[in-house]
Design a protein around this motif. Structure first.
Motif, PDB file in Angstrom:
ATOM      1  N   THR A   1     -10.641   1.714   3.881  1.00  0.00           N
ATOM      2  CA  THR A   1     -10.401   0.460   4.602  1.00  0.00           C
ATOM      3  C   THR A   1     -11.709   0.021   5.251  1.00  0.00           C
ATOM      4  O   THR A   1     -12.428   0.851   5.807  1.00  0.00           O
TER       5      THR A   1
ATOM      6  N   SER B   1      -7.361   3.111  -3.943  1.00  0.00           N
ATOM      7  CA  SER B   1      -8.170   2.635  -2.813  1.00  0.00           C
ATOM      8  C   SER B   1      -9.372   3.526  -2.526  1.00  0.00           C
ATOM      9  O   SER B   1      -9.303   4.750  -2.607  1.00  0.00           O
TER      10      SER B   1
ATOM     11  N   TYR C   1      -6.629  -7.221  -0.204  1.00  0.00           N
ATOM     12  CA  TYR C   1      -6.965  -6.152  -1.153  1.00  0.00           C
ATOM     13  C   TYR C   1      -6.604  -6.583  -2.572  1.00  0.00           C
ATOM     14  O   TYR C   1      -5.765  -7.472  -2.760  1.00  0.00           O
TER      15      TYR C   1
ATOM     16  N   ARG D   1     -16.079   1.445   8.495  1.00  0.00           N
ATOM     17  CA  ARG D   1     -15.411   1.818   7.246  1.00  0.00           C
ATOM     18  C   ARG D   1     -14.614   3.106   7.477  1.00  0.00           C
ATOM     19  O   ARG D   1     -15.125   4.062   8.049  1.00  0.00           O
TER      20      ARG D   1
ATOM     21  N   GLN E   1       0.872  -1.171   0.000  1.00  0.00           N
ATOM     22  CA  GLN E   1       0.000   0.000   0.000  1.00  0.00           C
ATOM     23  C   GLN E   1       0.914   1.228   0.000  1.00  0.00           C
ATOM     24  O   GLN E   1       1.751   1.360   0.877  1.00  0.00           O
TER      25      GLN E   1
ATOM     26  N   VAL F   1     -10.958  -1.773  -1.846  1.00  0.00           N
ATOM     27  CA  VAL F   1     -10.691  -1.384  -0.450  1.00  0.00           C
ATOM     28  C   VAL F   1      -9.773  -2.422   0.168  1.00  0.00           C
ATOM     29  O   VAL F   1      -9.658  -3.543  -0.339  1.00  0.00           O
ATOM     30  N   ALA F   2      -9.117  -2.044   1.277  1.00  0.00           N
ATOM     31  CA  ALA F   2      -8.400  -3.034   2.082  1.00  0.00           C
ATOM     32  C   ALA F   2      -9.408  -3.544   3.108  1.00  0.00           C
ATOM     33  O   ALA F   2      -9.955  -2.756   3.884  1.00  0.00           O
ATOM     34  N   GLN F   3      -9.666  -4.842   3.091  1.00  0.00           N
ATOM     35  CA  GLN F   3     -10.578  -5.421   4.088  1.00  0.00           C
ATOM     36  C   GLN F   3      -9.720  -6.036   5.187  1.00  0.00           C
ATOM     37  O   GLN F   3      -8.832  -6.835   4.910  1.00  0.00           O
ATOM     38  N   LEU F   4     -10.012  -5.653   6.416  1.00  0.00           N
ATOM     39  CA  LEU F   4      -9.240  -6.177   7.540  1.00  0.00           C
ATOM     40  C   LEU F   4     -10.182  -7.006   8.414  1.00  0.00           C
ATOM     41  O   LEU F   4     -11.104  -6.457   9.032  1.00  0.00           O
TER      42      LEU F   4
ATOM     43  N   TYR G   1      -2.765   0.514  -4.243  1.00  0.00           N
ATOM     44  CA  TYR G   1      -2.375  -0.877  -4.004  1.00  0.00           C
ATOM     45  C   TYR G   1      -1.562  -1.324  -5.214  1.00  0.00           C
ATOM     46  O   TYR G   1      -2.066  -1.365  -6.335  1.00  0.00           O
TER      47      TYR G   1
ATOM     48  N   VAL H   1      -5.597  -9.373   6.190  1.00  0.00           N
ATOM     49  CA  VAL H   1      -5.783  -8.172   5.358  1.00  0.00           C
ATOM     50  C   VAL H   1      -5.852  -8.627   3.898  1.00  0.00           C
ATOM     51  O   VAL H   1      -5.039  -9.440   3.459  1.00  0.00           O
TER      52      VAL H   1
END
Ligand SMILES: Cc1cc2nc3c(=O)[nH]c(=O)nc-3n(C[C@H](O)[C@H](O)[C@H](O)COP(=O)(O)OP(=O)(O)OC[C@H]3O[C@@H](n4cnc5c(N)ncnc54)[C@H](O)[C@@H]3O)c2cc1C
Length: 379
Positions: free
Chosen positions: A76, A73, A193, A89, A48, A179-182, A100, A191
């Motif tokens: 998150t 992006s 993406y 979010r 990132q 998006v970055a999904q955590l 990314y 994590v």
């Protein structure tokens, strides 16, 4: 100093090494980059790059906007691992969206810029401390730097009790949101993406585990074991983990930020100076920032020891603060219930605050630091 009169040896052709080699060659220095590997290449994984890193890439002329294949992006999303549902979010920072990028794509744009600037590259050259002959030597040899030991004393790694897994998994373009999904689980988090136009999912999974402490980016793991360990993860994380065919793992170690970043003519840069845990996604961005500040310090100061002292004084406080935040995040996403429920509630209520709280990280302009003298300011 007249940079046109300087010879520079850069040890390490990673992101930090190629960036600083380019920055100094663009200022007229005669730069040779030494890389121990037979080619300049990066492992198959994502990065990132937030606006502070993007600014450096633009200042080096390596990119003018997001390079081809980059995912821009849209923020998150924190998710509960056991249900797969969204918890909170975080919108992109005010300074602009993060990119990314595949590591190889980032290195490629830097290598092309280095080539245009006239950097000479010597591959298959492992240099030990003291072996480089140049007016300025820059050790950008990574988190397990040998050169750092020669300047700052012996390496003192401490196992964190956490093991990381990484994988790239092919996917259909558009199947993952930008998006970055955590995903926050019990004693583990994931994590996820998209990379390369959404054709790959980048997966980093962290678990608490003791008794296995090997370090290194290329240690193969068993996909079946990986799937077993993360069997409780639902939603997109569960689906992608279930399709993983190739995986790597390594044990996460803590190393302090170096106290001494230089001697009379050798400077540490990037992970060699300030290794970080990956929980704020800033290690490569910090290495990029270092490169512009070091080049400006060399250009501005009247002699090398003054230049290197200026570089350290402009960079150390910021790097230490960022490395500290990453370290503090290490356990935040792993809480067992009922702490996890409380943490999820706090996240939901505080999501807006989160991106504002880190604005000083993303708003940094490494190219303006030496001229404006504002570089050391950290909250
Ligand atoms: C899982 C994970 C995810 C991450 N995600 C992000 C992210 O999203 N965003 C971000 O900004 N950062 C991220 N990072 C951090 C980032 O990867 C590092 O901070 C960055 O790669 C450091 O770059 P560097 O050039 O200092 O060192 P390195 O990339 O380690 O490069 C060092 C180079 O030096 C060479 N070398 C070593 N010794 C010698 C020698 N003696 N002679 C010659 N060559 C030598 C090596 O072969 C290597 O090419 C992540 C890290 C991890 C582990």
């Amino acid at each position: 100093m007249r940079t046109e009169d300087l010879t520079v040896a850069v040890i390490g052709g990673g992101i930090g090494g190629t960036a600083v080699a380019t920055a100094l060659a663009q200022r007229g220095a005669d730069v040779t980059l030494y890389e121990q590997a037979p080619e300049l290449s990066e492992v198959g994984a994502g990065l990132q790059i937030s606006t502070n890193g993007q600014r450096v890439l633009q200042a080096l002329g390596a990119v003018s906007g997001p390079p081809e294949g980059t995912t821009v992006s849209d923020g998150t999303v924190f998710c509960d691992a056991s249900s797969g549902r969204d918890v909170a979010r975080v919108v992109p920072p005010r300074t602009g969206p993060t990119w990314y990028m595949h590591r190889a794509d980032l290195l490629n744009v830097l290598v092309r810029a280095a080539d245009r600037a006239g950097v000479k590259v010597e591959l298959g050259k492992h240099l030990v401390p003291g072996s480089a002959q140049a007016d300025l030597v820059i050790a950008a040899d990574g988190g397990r730097s040998n050169w750092r030991s020669a300047i700052d004393g012996p390496d003192r790694p401490q196992f964190t009790g956490q093991v990381a897994w990484r994988a790239l998994v092919p996917c259909d373009p558009g199947s993952l949101p930008p998006v970055a999904q955590l995903f926050m689980g019990t004693r583990a988090h994931v994590v996820l993406y998209p990379l390369r136009g959404g054709t790959l999912a980048n997966l980093v999974a962290i678990e608490e585990r003791h008794g296995w402490i090997e370090e290194g980016w290329n240690i193969g793991g068993d996909p079946a074991e990986f799937q077993r360990r993360f069997v409780d993860f639902r939603g997109a994380a569960g689906e992608i983990i279930g399709r993983t065919k190739r995986v790597h793992q390594w044990a996460l170690h803590l190393r302090p930020v170096a106290e001494r970043w230089h001697d009379a003519n050798t400077a540490l840069l990037g992970d060699a100076a300030h290794p970080t845990l990956p929980f704020l996604a800033q290690g490569a961005c910090l290495a990029l920032e270092d490169s512009l500040v070091l080049a400006a310090a060399v250009q501005t100061a009247t002699d090398m020891p003054t230049a290197l002292a200026l570089y350290q004084s402009e960079r150390q406080a910021r790097a230490t603060r960022i490395v500290g935040i990453a370290r503090g995040n290490a356990w935040r996403f792993h809480l067992p219930k009922p702490w996890a429920w409380a943490a999820h509630l706090v996240l939901r209520l505080g999501a807006g605050h989160l991106s504002r709280r880190l604005e000083w990280v993303y708003d940094y302009d490494a190219g303006a630091v030496i001229s404006s003298g504002s570089g050391g300011s950290v909250p």
